[in-house]
Design a protein around this motif. Structure first.
Motif, PDB file in Angstrom:
ATOM      1  N   UNK A 473     -16.963  15.663 -14.040  1.00 38.87           N
ATOM      2  CA  UNK A 473     -17.728  15.232 -12.863  1.00 38.87           C
ATOM      3  C   UNK A 473     -17.518  16.159 -11.670  1.00 38.87           C
ATOM      4  N   UNK A 474     -16.304  16.703 -11.532  1.00 43.24           N
ATOM      5  CA  UNK A 474     -16.035  17.585 -10.416  1.00 43.24           C
ATOM      6  C   UNK A 474     -16.678  18.952 -10.554  1.00 43.24           C
ATOM      7  N   UNK A 475     -17.001  19.352 -11.780  1.00 50.74           N
ATOM      8  CA  UNK A 475     -17.526  20.694 -11.991  1.00 50.74           C
ATOM      9  C   UNK A 475     -18.981  20.766 -12.404  1.00 50.74           C
ATOM     10  N   UNK A 476     -19.578  19.639 -12.758  1.00 48.31           N
ATOM     11  CA  UNK A 476     -20.958  19.707 -13.270  1.00 48.31           C
ATOM     12  C   UNK A 476     -21.950  20.018 -12.151  1.00 48.31           C
ATOM     13  N   UNK A 477     -22.905  20.915 -12.468  1.00 45.90           N
ATOM     14  CA  UNK A 477     -23.930  21.278 -11.509  1.00 45.90           C
ATOM     15  C   UNK A 477     -25.016  20.221 -11.411  1.00 45.90           C
ATOM     16  N   UNK A 478     -25.368  19.621 -12.525  1.00 44.59           N
ATOM     17  CA  UNK A 478     -26.360  18.546 -12.550  1.00 44.59           C
ATOM     18  C   UNK A 478     -25.742  17.337 -11.849  1.00 44.59           C
ATOM     19  N   UNK A 479     -26.251  17.005 -10.651  1.00 43.69           N
ATOM     20  CA  UNK A 479     -25.620  15.966  -9.832  1.00 43.69           C
ATOM     21  C   UNK A 479     -26.291  14.612  -9.971  1.00 43.69           C
ATOM     22  N   UNK A 480     -27.095  14.413 -11.001  1.00 43.51           N
ATOM     23  CA  UNK A 480     -27.671  13.087 -11.210  1.00 43.51           C
ATOM     24  C   UNK A 480     -26.584  12.049 -11.491  1.00 43.51           C
ATOM     25  N   UNK A 538     -37.626   3.318  -8.338  1.00 44.72           N
ATOM     26  CA  UNK A 538     -37.214   2.507  -7.194  1.00 44.72           C
ATOM     27  C   UNK A 538     -35.765   2.845  -6.859  1.00 44.72           C
ATOM     28  N   UNK A 539     -35.482   3.359  -5.671  1.00 45.54           N
ATOM     29  CA  UNK A 539     -34.105   3.755  -5.345  1.00 45.54           C
ATOM     30  C   UNK A 539     -33.117   2.599  -5.321  1.00 45.54           C
ATOM     31  N   UNK A 540     -33.598   1.350  -5.296  1.00 44.00           N
ATOM     32  CA  UNK A 540     -32.694   0.203  -5.296  1.00 44.00           C
ATOM     33  C   UNK A 540     -32.406  -0.324  -6.701  1.00 44.00           C
ATOM     34  N   UNK A 546     -31.447   2.607 -20.971  1.00 40.72           N
ATOM     35  CA  UNK A 546     -31.817   4.017 -21.115  1.00 40.72           C
ATOM     36  C   UNK A 546     -31.139   4.905 -20.084  1.00 40.72           C
ATOM     37  N   UNK A 547     -30.533   4.330 -19.050  1.00 44.27           N
ATOM     38  CA  UNK A 547     -29.749   5.159 -18.122  1.00 44.27           C
ATOM     39  C   UNK A 547     -28.362   4.560 -17.894  1.00 44.27           C
ATOM     40  N   UNK A 548     -27.856   3.897 -18.929  1.00 44.47           N
ATOM     41  CA  UNK A 548     -26.503   3.378 -18.864  1.00 44.47           C
ATOM     42  C   UNK A 548     -26.295   2.357 -17.777  1.00 44.47           C
ATOM     43  N   UNK A 549     -27.375   1.620 -17.415  1.00 42.04           N
ATOM     44  CA  UNK A 549     -27.317   0.613 -16.355  1.00 42.04           C
ATOM     45  C   UNK A 549     -26.735   1.197 -15.073  1.00 42.04           C
ATOM     46  N   UNK A 550     -27.256   2.365 -14.715  1.00 47.10           N
ATOM     47  CA  UNK A 550     -26.825   3.054 -13.497  1.00 47.10           C
ATOM     48  C   UNK A 550     -27.920   2.970 -12.439  1.00 47.10           C
ATOM     49  N   UNK A 551     -27.587   3.290 -11.206  1.00 46.11           N
ATOM     50  CA  UNK A 551     -28.598   3.396 -10.167  1.00 46.11           C
ATOM     51  C   UNK A 551     -29.601   4.484 -10.541  1.00 46.11           C
ATOM     52  N   UNK A 552     -30.838   4.324 -10.079  1.00 47.23           N
ATOM     53  CA  UNK A 552     -31.897   5.225 -10.509  1.00 47.23           C
ATOM     54  C   UNK A 552     -31.796   6.617  -9.889  1.00 47.23           C
ATOM     55  N   UNK A 553     -31.163   6.729  -8.713  1.00 49.97           N
ATOM     56  CA  UNK A 553     -31.043   8.028  -8.057  1.00 49.97           C
ATOM     57  C   UNK A 553     -32.343   8.585  -7.514  1.00 49.97           C
ATOM     58  N   UNK A 554     -33.357   7.743  -7.330  1.00 54.44           N
ATOM     59  CA  UNK A 554     -34.690   8.210  -6.938  1.00 54.44           C
ATOM     60  C   UNK A 554     -34.861   8.252  -5.426  1.00 54.44           C
TER      61      UNK A 554
END
Length: 580
Positions: A473-480, A538-540, A546-554
């Protein structure tokens, strides 16, 4: 890669056996369930070390078969079936049996089914099977012939379409088409002139787009402008074919206008008019790259029962077969235009990079490439990361590393995926596609329009080695937040500029998704374009399987998919890498 003016069937120094057997006969009083007439087209391609792939097209020339079919033949020498698709394959000694599956047991009069297998034990001088039976009836006629080529000879078969004036790589030595409609919008935004001269794809995302919609010219107008921009030099124009029945069965934001059963409308009102325009003599000098039906076939692998990511809509599309039928039809019709180059969508590494998705997807694409009258020769290559955000490569960690005894693959971010970026994924998929039966010359495209991930949040080195998750997590460039997030991602940036032949096996980095066009609305917006409200935009939203029950990041305040989104363009330019 490819050879100018023709399609290579095998790598240099590899034995190649290619045949096409055309057999038809009608027998009197056939046994119940038999096919009174049949034809078999058998094509084998050896790739060295005894390994080979065979595609088998069965055509029923008699009464319709509804209770299942069985094809039998004998393999010569020591050839063995290793892995097959679209049939249940068994072998006893030299004798091979391919039995229909639950979904393809019906075969109407004059209908065809494409099946195939990968094998081992091929030796120099081996011939192909000469006798085939379908439900006990011999498919007789002119026996197949074989061609054996060794050392550096390149072989093509008579059942391949004429490659016309196609070149190895349609991007090398050519200008690329700059869409004036998109360029005008980019130029109107602060700082947008820095990217307005970049080539982007033209999207045919509904029937109306063919003739043009308010603010967007039609296909013929784009091609006319491409001829003008070419000014007598080679020019490549990219056209996205995107309107399957029941389109994008796992995402509401990009649902299309055609209902799941409207395959005939897809053919006659969408593909046929596009193919007719592309075939006009005025456009014969252009190199026309078609990106065929993104977000379609991979859904039939990952988002169907019994997967936890299943959706009812994807189950419907798998059952009715219209994704496979439609893609095959598009490949056949567009591939008949001698200056087109078809590239099939393969999703991205965060979708198909796991073992249970990777190989089956290659097999399914091969099935589609040989459906509806198409052959694999209509496939020039594949395109990865279309309209997505996957980084090309992650320089700060490796898939083979371990931290304190825990493999990087076990980290929450990687989650046992075999790939950490689009470049290694695309190169590996290319090899797996060849194994599935595609020609060894296929090329790859990677959409880099939104995968730069620059800006102040870009890590400058590896993360701490205190744990595997901290390290990754500290080194990945993809910040999603999660690899499954796909809609209007906050923090994303423009990636590598379009570039021909940037890496081994890759025809080009391309901008298929035009920067500044929305992935979907962040709230419900009534419309007549068939586009629904998907909570992943929806950002909320707190997510799903399909996204590991994570926030959408939109991003918020987003318009409908494909509509202009100035705030997104500014985000992408601000975080561009390489920087603008």
């Amino acid at each position: 890669m490819k050879l100018n003016g023709q399609r290579r069937w095998a790598a240099t120094g590899v034995v190649v056996a290619t045949t096409a057997a055309t057999i038809a006969v009608a027998l009197v009083a056939p046994p119940a369930g038999a096919a009174p007439g049949c034809r078999v087209d058998y094509t084998a391609n050896n790739w060295g070390g005894g390994g080979f792939g065979a595609s088998v097209k069965i055509t029923n020339l008699g009464d319709a078969i509804s209770g299942g079919w069985t094809l039998k033949f004998a393999l010569p020498g020591s050839q063995r079936v290793a892995q097959g698709w679209s049939a249940t394959w068994t072998q006893s000694g030299a004798n091979v049996t391919a039995a229909s599956m639950s979904w393809n047991g019906s075969l109407g009069t004059s209908a065809s089914i494409d099946i195939g297998f990968n094998g081992s034990g091929a030796a120099s001088g081996d011939v192909n099977p000469t006798t085939f039976t379908l439900n006990g009836t011999v498919c007789t006629g002119a026996p197949p012939t074989s061609t054996t080529t060794t050392t550096t000879t390149t072989t093509t078969t008579s059942n391949n379409p004429d490659p016309g004036n196609r070149v190895d790589n349609p991007y090398v030595g050519a200008k690329q088409y700059v869409n004036p409609d998109w360029a005008a919008k980019a130029n109107a935004e602060p700082g947008g002139s820095r990217i307005a001269n970049q080539p982007t794809a033209v999207w045919m995302d509904r029937i109306a787009a063919i003739n043009g919609t308010p603010g967007a010219r039609g296909l013929a107008s784009h091609l006319d402008e491409a001829v003008r921009q070419a000014a007598g030099s080679p020019l490549t124009i990219q056209v996205v074919i995107y309107n399957l029945p029941g389109r994008d069965c796992a995402a509401l934001a990009s649902n299309g206008e055609l209902k799941p059963t409207e395959i005939d409308r897809y053919k006659t009102e969408y593909i046929d008019p596009i193919a007719a325009i592309l075939a006009r003599p005025a456009y014969a000098s252009l190199r026309i790259v078609t990106v065929v039906e993104i977000d379609s076939l991979p859904n039939l692998i990952t988002n169907v029962t019994p997967r936890p990511t299943q959706t009812p809509q994807c189950d419907v599309m798998k059952a009715n077969g219209n994704y496979v039928t439609g893609v095959g039809y598009a490949l056949a019709k567009l591939g008949a235009v001698p200056n087109t180059y078809n590239y099939i969508d393969i999703g991205h590494h965060g979708w198909l990079g796991w073992d249970d998705n990777f190989g089956p997807s290659a097999e399914l694409l091969f099935q589609a490439a040989n459906a509806s009258g198409s052959t694999k020769a209509n496939v020039h290559g594949f395109v990865a990361n279309t309209a997505n955000y996957g980084i090309l490569t992650e320089p700060n960690f490796s898939i083979d590393e371990s931290i304190n005894g825990t493999p990087v693959r076990q980290s929450k971010w990687v989650d046992w995926n075999r790939y950490t970026g689009e470049l290694p994924y695309a190169q590996a998929f290319r090899q797996r596609a060849v194994q599935a039966g595609f020609d060894a010359n296929v090329g790859m495209l990677i959409d880099t329009s939104r995968n730069g991930w620059g800006g102040t949040a870009r890590p400058s080195g590896p993360g701490p080695r205190t744990s595997v998750d901290a390290y990754v997590d500290g080194g990945r460039l993809d910040r999603r937040i999660h690899l499954g997030n796909w809609c209007n991602q906050a923090g994303a940036g423009i990636g590598e500029r379009p570039k021909a032949a940037p890496a081994a096996g890759v025809d080009a980095y391309v901008w298929i998704k035009p920067p500044g066009e929305s992935d979907g609305a962040s709230e419900e917006i009534p419309n007549n374009e068939g586009k629904g409200f998907d909570r992943m935009c929806d950002p909320t939203y707190t997510g799903n399987a399909r996204n590991g029950n994570s926030m959408s990041g939109s991003l918020g305040n987003a318009p409908l998919a494909g509509h202009w989104f100035p705030a997104q363009l500014q985000e992408l330019m601000r975080n561009a890498y390489p920087a603008l």
